[in-house]
Design an enzyme around this catalytic site. Structure first.
Site, PDB file in Angstrom:
ATOM      1  N   SER A 194       0.856  -1.196   0.000  1.00  0.00           N
ATOM      2  CA  SER A 194       0.000   0.000   0.000  1.00  0.00           C
ATOM      3  C   SER A 194       0.891   1.245   0.000  1.00  0.00           C
ATOM      4  CB  SER A 194      -0.853   0.006   1.271  1.00  0.00           C
ATOM      5  OG  SER A 194      -1.503   1.249   1.437  1.00  0.00           O
TER       6      SER A 194
ATOM      7  N   TYR B   9      -2.164  -0.506  10.562  1.00  0.00           N
ATOM      8  CA  TYR B   9      -2.325  -0.924   9.162  1.00  0.00           C
ATOM      9  C   TYR B   9      -1.050  -0.597   8.380  1.00  0.00           C
ATOM     10  CZ  TYR B   9      -4.053  -0.972   4.324  1.00  0.00           C
ATOM     11  OH  TYR B   9      -4.208  -1.216   2.982  1.00  0.00           O
TER      12      TYR B   9
HETATM   13  N1  LIG Z   1      -8.580  -0.344  -1.607  1.00  0.00           N
HETATM   14  C1  LIG Z   1      -7.548   0.436  -1.353  1.00  0.00           C
HETATM   15  O1  LIG Z   1      -7.648   1.678  -1.377  1.00  0.00           O
HETATM   16  C2  LIG Z   1      -6.199  -0.164  -1.051  1.00  0.00           C
HETATM   17  C3  LIG Z   1      -5.105   0.706  -0.991  1.00  0.00           C
HETATM   18  C4  LIG Z   1      -3.853   0.181  -0.720  1.00  0.00           C
HETATM   19  C5  LIG Z   1      -3.696  -1.187  -0.532  1.00  0.00           C
HETATM   20  N2  LIG Z   1      -4.784  -2.011  -0.590  1.00  0.00           N
HETATM   21  C6  LIG Z   1      -4.560  -3.443  -0.356  1.00  0.00           C
HETATM   22  O2  LIG Z   1      -5.129  -4.183  -1.398  1.00  0.00           O
HETATM   23  C7  LIG Z   1      -5.480  -5.486  -0.928  1.00  0.00           C
HETATM   24  C8  LIG Z   1      -6.898  -5.819  -1.365  1.00  0.00           C
HETATM   25  O3  LIG Z   1      -7.789  -4.912  -0.713  1.00  0.00           O
HETATM   26  P1  LIG Z   1      -9.176  -4.449  -1.348  1.00  0.00           P
HETATM   27  O4  LIG Z   1      -9.187  -2.986  -1.311  1.00  0.00           O
HETATM   28  O5  LIG Z   1      -9.465  -5.146  -2.626  1.00  0.00           O
HETATM   29  O6  LIG Z   1     -10.163  -4.950  -0.180  1.00  0.00           O
HETATM   30  P2  LIG Z   1     -11.548  -5.777  -0.213  1.00  0.00           P
HETATM   31  O7  LIG Z   1     -12.406  -5.317  -1.307  1.00  0.00           O
HETATM   32  O8  LIG Z   1     -12.058  -5.721   1.176  1.00  0.00           O
HETATM   33  O9  LIG Z   1     -11.045  -7.274  -0.528  1.00  0.00           O
HETATM   34  C9  LIG Z   1     -10.278  -7.965   0.398  1.00  0.00           C
HETATM   35  C10 LIG Z   1     -10.135  -9.408  -0.053  1.00  0.00           C
HETATM   36  O10 LIG Z   1      -9.308 -10.105   0.915  1.00  0.00           O
HETATM   37  C11 LIG Z   1      -9.984 -11.293   1.319  1.00  0.00           C
HETATM   38  N3  LIG Z   1      -9.587 -11.625   2.681  1.00  0.00           N
HETATM   39  C12 LIG Z   1      -9.729 -10.892   3.818  1.00  0.00           C
HETATM   40  N4  LIG Z   1      -9.245 -11.560   4.866  1.00  0.00           N
HETATM   41  C13 LIG Z   1      -8.775 -12.739   4.387  1.00  0.00           C
HETATM   42  C14 LIG Z   1      -8.154 -13.868   4.984  1.00  0.00           C
HETATM   43  N5  LIG Z   1      -7.922 -13.920   6.299  1.00  0.00           N
HETATM   44  N6  LIG Z   1      -7.792 -14.919   4.186  1.00  0.00           N
HETATM   45  C15 LIG Z   1      -8.035 -14.886   2.855  1.00  0.00           C
HETATM   46  N7  LIG Z   1      -8.625 -13.852   2.237  1.00  0.00           N
HETATM   47  C16 LIG Z   1      -8.990 -12.793   3.006  1.00  0.00           C
HETATM   48  C17 LIG Z   1     -11.480 -10.969   1.167  1.00  0.00           C
HETATM   49  O11 LIG Z   1     -12.261 -12.132   0.959  1.00  0.00           O
HETATM   50  P3  LIG Z   1     -13.025 -12.930   2.139  1.00  0.00           P
HETATM   51  O12 LIG Z   1     -13.670 -11.891   3.018  1.00  0.00           O
HETATM   52  O13 LIG Z   1     -13.966 -13.798   1.405  1.00  0.00           O
HETATM   53  O14 LIG Z   1     -11.988 -13.725   2.834  1.00  0.00           O
HETATM   54  C18 LIG Z   1     -11.457 -10.159  -0.119  1.00  0.00           C
HETATM   55  O15 LIG Z   1     -11.443 -11.006  -1.234  1.00  0.00           O
HETATM   56  C19 LIG Z   1      -5.281  -5.449   0.591  1.00  0.00           C
HETATM   57  O16 LIG Z   1      -4.053  -6.062   0.915  1.00  0.00           O
HETATM   58  C20 LIG Z   1      -5.227  -3.963   0.906  1.00  0.00           C
HETATM   59  O17 LIG Z   1      -4.465  -3.689   2.057  1.00  0.00           O
HETATM   60  C21 LIG Z   1      -6.035  -1.527  -0.842  1.00  0.00           C
END
Ligand SMILES: NC(=O)c1ccc[n+]([C@@H]2O[C@H](COP(=O)([O-])OP(=O)(O)OC[C@H]3O[C@@H](n4cnc5c(N)ncnc54)[C@H](OP(=O)(O)O)[C@@H]3O)[C@@H](O)[C@H]2O)c1
Length: 242
Positions: free
Chosen positions: A120, A133
């Site tokens: 991130s 985080y």
């Molecule tokens: N969105 C942003 O602005 C942003 C910015 C910087 C970095 N990121 C990073 O991008 C990545 C994806 O985030 P996102 O924004 O796409 O979030 P999201 O829409 O909430 O998706 C998160 C995904 O992770 C899975 N997950 C959560 N806990 C898990 C576990 N214990 N084991 C396996 N799967 C798990 C969830 O599926 P289930 O609930 O079905 O397990 C879901 O598929 C993360 O690492 C986040 O830190 C996001």
């Protein structure tokens, strides 16, 4: 590595958001994709080393691994209960190493593969309310930077991904109490980021920044953290660097 139809890709956290967009992008290239998440197929919990190892082993050969699964909880550090700190650590940080640990030996044996780690912008410069985080995301950065060097000459590449604010359900559970500097409507769609990940795998790029402002943040923070503070106050909100 040059992607070929039939290449086998595991994306963790691919049931929605960034992971789903990355999985779709690989599928469009003809790859066979395992979308691992707690609710996915195969089901796997990255916070449990046995569970993620079983999911990856069950999928079989992995040519590309995308360690993307993650959670976010934004709270002032003094208000954050230890259980939440441990959960963030287990999913974001330990979950990443458990995932890589499960898939890397096979790639090294075949002398071919690529690892992608989704960190991130907060892993480069963390924010008020995101102390824990940001620490988990910085841990991923330290891990991936060293591992890329360790993998030199093995046939296995590694790319670190630093997203900025991407539209997803990451903060759905805490929408009502996000810090002032966080504007939900500022998020950009995940598809261009997913495309950049595909390109990074094919060109063995060291890093992906998306949107481009995250690269600028990295440069400014590297020069002097106060420069990054000034940039963030300007483009986000003064509460991003009070
Ligand atoms: N969105 C942003 O602005 C942003 C910015 C910087 C970095 N990121 C990073 O991008 C990545 C994806 O985030 P996102 O924004 O796409 O979030 P999201 O829409 O909430 O998706 C998160 C995904 O992770 C899975 N997950 C959560 N806990 C898990 C576990 N214990 N084991 C396996 N799967 C798990 C969830 O599926 P289930 O609930 O079905 O397990 C879901 O598929 C993360 O690492 C986040 O830190 C996001």
């Amino acid at each position: 590595m040059q992607l070929q139809p039939g290449n086998r890709v595991v994306v963790t956290g691919a049931s929605r958001g960034i992971g789903a967009a990355i999985a779709d992008a690989f599928e469009r290239r003809g790859c066979t994709v395992g979308r691992v998440s707690r609710s996915g197929d195969p089901a796997g919990d990255v916070a449990d080393p046995d569970s993620i190892a079983r999911a990856i082993e069950g999928f079989g050969q992995v040519d590309v691994l995308v360690a993307n699964a993650g959670i976010a909880h934004y709270l002032p550090f003094t208000e954050m209960p230890p259980e939440l700190i441990e959960q963030l650590t287990r999913v974001n940080w330990l979950g990443t190493v458990y995932t890589v640990k499960a898939a890397l030996p096979g790639m090294l044996e075949r002398r071919r593969g690529h690892v992608v780690i989704v960190s991130s912008g907060a892993g480069i410069r963390s924010f008020p309310g995101a102390a824990v985080y940001g620490a988990t995301k910085a841990a991923q950065r330290g891990f991936g930077e060293a591992l890329r060097h360790e993998l030199k000459g093995t046939g296995v590449g590694l790319t670190m991904v630093y997203p900025g604010q991407i539209r997803s359900s990451l903060h759905d559970h805490e929408k009502e109490r996000m810090p002032d500097w966080y504007k939900l409507e500022r998020g950009v769609p995940p598809e261009p980021l997913a495309q950049a990940v595909i390109e990074a795998v094919e060109k063995d790029k060291r890093e992906v920044f998306h949107p481009a402002s995250v690269r600028l943040l990295r440069i400014m923070h590297g020069l002097k953290p106060a420069f990054a503070d000034a940039l963030l106050r300007r483009i986000m909100h003064r509460s991003a660097a009070p």
